[in-house]
Design a protein around this motif. Structure first.
Motif, PDB file in Angstrom:
ATOM      1  N   ALA A   1       9.325   7.275   8.164  1.00  0.00           N
ATOM      2  CA  ALA A   1      10.548   7.659   7.828  1.00  0.00           C
ATOM      3  C   ALA A   1       9.773   9.339   8.938  1.00  0.00           C
ATOM      4  N   GLY A   2       8.897   8.440   9.545  1.00  0.00           N
ATOM      5  CA  GLY A   2       8.409  10.019  10.309  1.00  0.00           C
ATOM      6  C   GLY A   2       7.292  10.533   9.971  1.00  0.00           C
ATOM      7  N   ALA A   3       6.133  10.353   9.002  1.00  0.00           N
ATOM      8  CA  ALA A   3       4.503  10.343   8.913  1.00  0.00           C
ATOM      9  C   ALA A   3       3.967  10.131   9.846  1.00  0.00           C
ATOM     10  N   ASP A   4       3.120  11.108  10.955  1.00  0.00           N
ATOM     11  CA  ASP A   4       2.153  10.917  11.688  1.00  0.00           C
ATOM     12  C   ASP A   4       1.203  10.435  10.793  1.00  0.00           C
ATOM     13  N   ILE A   5       0.623  11.409  10.347  1.00  0.00           N
ATOM     14  CA  ILE A   5      -0.492  11.164   9.196  1.00  0.00           C
ATOM     15  C   ILE A   5      -0.114  10.688   8.111  1.00  0.00           C
ATOM     16  N   ILE A   6      -0.876   9.567   7.433  1.00  0.00           N
ATOM     17  CA  ILE A   6      -0.742   8.921   5.933  1.00  0.00           C
ATOM     18  C   ILE A   6      -2.555   9.321   5.329  1.00  0.00           C
ATOM     19  N   VAL A   7      -2.258   9.805   4.195  1.00  0.00           N
ATOM     20  CA  VAL A   7      -2.982  10.575   3.834  1.00  0.00           C
ATOM     21  C   VAL A   7      -3.629   9.147   2.293  1.00  0.00           C
ATOM     22  N   THR A   8      -4.475   9.102   2.035  1.00  0.00           N
ATOM     23  CA  THR A   8      -4.677   8.056   0.773  1.00  0.00           C
ATOM     24  C   THR A   8      -6.498   9.170  -0.436  1.00  0.00           C
ATOM     25  N   GLY A   9      -5.658   9.421  -1.095  1.00  0.00           N
ATOM     26  CA  GLY A   9      -6.912   9.599  -2.365  1.00  0.00           C
ATOM     27  C   GLY A   9      -7.266   8.819  -3.516  1.00  0.00           C
ATOM     28  N   THR A  10      -6.890   8.946  -4.168  1.00  0.00           N
ATOM     29  CA  THR A  10      -6.848   8.263  -5.355  1.00  0.00           C
ATOM     30  C   THR A  10      -6.946   6.323  -5.862  1.00  0.00           C
ATOM     31  N   ALA A  11      -6.204   5.963  -4.898  1.00  0.00           N
ATOM     32  CA  ALA A  11      -6.357   4.514  -4.896  1.00  0.00           C
ATOM     33  C   ALA A  11      -7.092   4.305  -3.755  1.00  0.00           C
ATOM     34  N   ILE A  12      -7.688   4.662  -3.061  1.00  0.00           N
ATOM     35  CA  ILE A  12      -8.742   4.436  -2.523  1.00  0.00           C
ATOM     36  C   ILE A  12     -10.722   4.430  -3.335  1.00  0.00           C
ATOM     37  N   GLU A  13      -9.818   5.575  -4.577  1.00  0.00           N
ATOM     38  CA  GLU A  13     -11.410   6.036  -5.048  1.00  0.00           C
ATOM     39  C   GLU A  13     -11.795   5.187  -6.105  1.00  0.00           C
ATOM     40  N   LYS A  14      -9.993   4.465  -6.115  1.00  0.00           N
ATOM     41  CA  LYS A  14      -9.988   3.786  -7.374  1.00  0.00           C
ATOM     42  C   LYS A  14     -10.206   2.183  -6.834  1.00  0.00           C
ATOM     43  N   ALA A  15     -10.151   1.467  -6.125  1.00  0.00           N
ATOM     44  CA  ALA A  15      -9.751   0.469  -5.824  1.00  0.00           C
ATOM     45  C   ALA A  15     -11.074  -0.699  -5.269  1.00  0.00           C
ATOM     46  N   ASP A  16     -10.993  -1.693  -5.881  1.00  0.00           N
ATOM     47  CA  ASP A  16     -12.279  -2.384  -6.272  1.00  0.00           C
ATOM     48  C   ASP A  16     -12.568  -3.116  -4.668  1.00  0.00           C
ATOM     49  N   ASP A  17     -11.560  -2.734  -3.883  1.00  0.00           N
ATOM     50  CA  ASP A  17     -11.989  -3.403  -2.709  1.00  0.00           C
ATOM     51  C   ASP A  17     -11.669  -2.130  -1.992  1.00  0.00           C
TER      52      ASP A  17
END
Ligand code: 1GP
Length: 249
Positions: free
Chosen positions: A215-231
């Motif tokens: 859609a046009g994002a140049d930078i994607i930010v992820t926080g919660t999913a990574i904080e909660k991930a098993d791997d």
């Protein structure tokens, strides 16, 4: 840092940044998250949070991450307390759609001389908080941008651009149920043209990252999913790959 991210965006089409809230875990755990996210292909670590994310815990978290990872550490301050010298760069941001002048220009004024004295790199950024907005929407007293009104987000993004802000961050709020709609991202990117568009909030997998990047994002930010991930490494790799594939699609 800005040059480094621009090069990645130019070469890969999209960059990925991992958000860690220093208040959410001990510094040792933050180091583990950062190290695994870097191994999964994230391009930078962003440190920030809306409450309790400053002081000693921020200093120590930033210092320890810096000692252990090679990617830049970018500050994403919720207020003046979100600043530490232990980082590489600060997003000098204004929550343009806040009703509270403290979040538009007040905290910025209080921190400006401190930033000046350190000589740290800063990137001027329009911060736009959209529905549902999460904690930052409440704390920052944002007049939440409606998901169904992309033109309002575009008007704010252009306002920031005309003010000279080189980055725009379209935020759904940490932990949002779903990422921002592609129509909203696309409408904002259309008016921003070459200015950098960051998108975050509710991005949990490669598919969602692909839709945002396409859609046009140049930078994607992820926080919660990574904080909660098993791997953490595997999930980061999936999101990074998804974003790149989405950009190419
Ligand atoms: C919050 O956009 C970021 O500022 C990240 O959101 O925690 O939902 O990934 P999530």
């Amino acid at each position: 840092v800005e040059e480094y991210l621009s090069e990645i965006i130019q070469k890969e089409g999209v960059a990925h940044v991992t958000l860690i809230d220093p208040a959410s875990q001990k510094p040792e755990e933050a180091v583990r998250l950062a190290t695994e996210a870097v191994a999964g292909g994230t391009n930078a670590i962003m440190l920030g949070g809306s409450t309790d994310a400053g002081g000693q815990i921020l200093d120590l978290t930033a210092k320890m991450i810096k000692e252990n990872v090679s990617v830049p550490i970018i500050l994403f301050p919720g207020s003046t307390s979100g600043f530490t010298t232990q980082a590489d760069c600060v997003l000098f941001m204004s929550l343009l759609n806040s009703r509270d002048p403290h979040y538009i220009v007040g905290n910025q004024m209080l921190g400006a001389l401190t930033l000046y004295k350190t000589g740290m790199e800063s990137i001027p950024m329009a911060y736009l908080v959209c529905e549902p907005g999460g904690t930052v929407g409440w704390v920052g007293d944002a007049k939440l941008l409606p998901r169904a009104k992309p033109e309002l987000a575009a008007a704010y993004a252009l306002t920031g651009k005309y003010y000279g802000m080189r980055y725009t961050y379209l935020e759904a709020g940490s932990g949002a149920d779903s990422p921002l709609p592609p129509e909203m991202i696309g409408t904002v990117k259309h008016v921003l043209k070459d200015s950098v568009l960051i998108v975050g909030g509710g991005i949990r997998d490669g598919k969602a990252a692909a839709i945002c990047a396409k859609a046009g994002a140049d930078i994607i930010v992820t926080g919660t999913a990574i904080e909660k991930a098993d791997d953490v490494k595997a999930l980061t790799a999936e999101i990074v790959m998804g974003a790149k594939m989405g950009k190419k699609a």
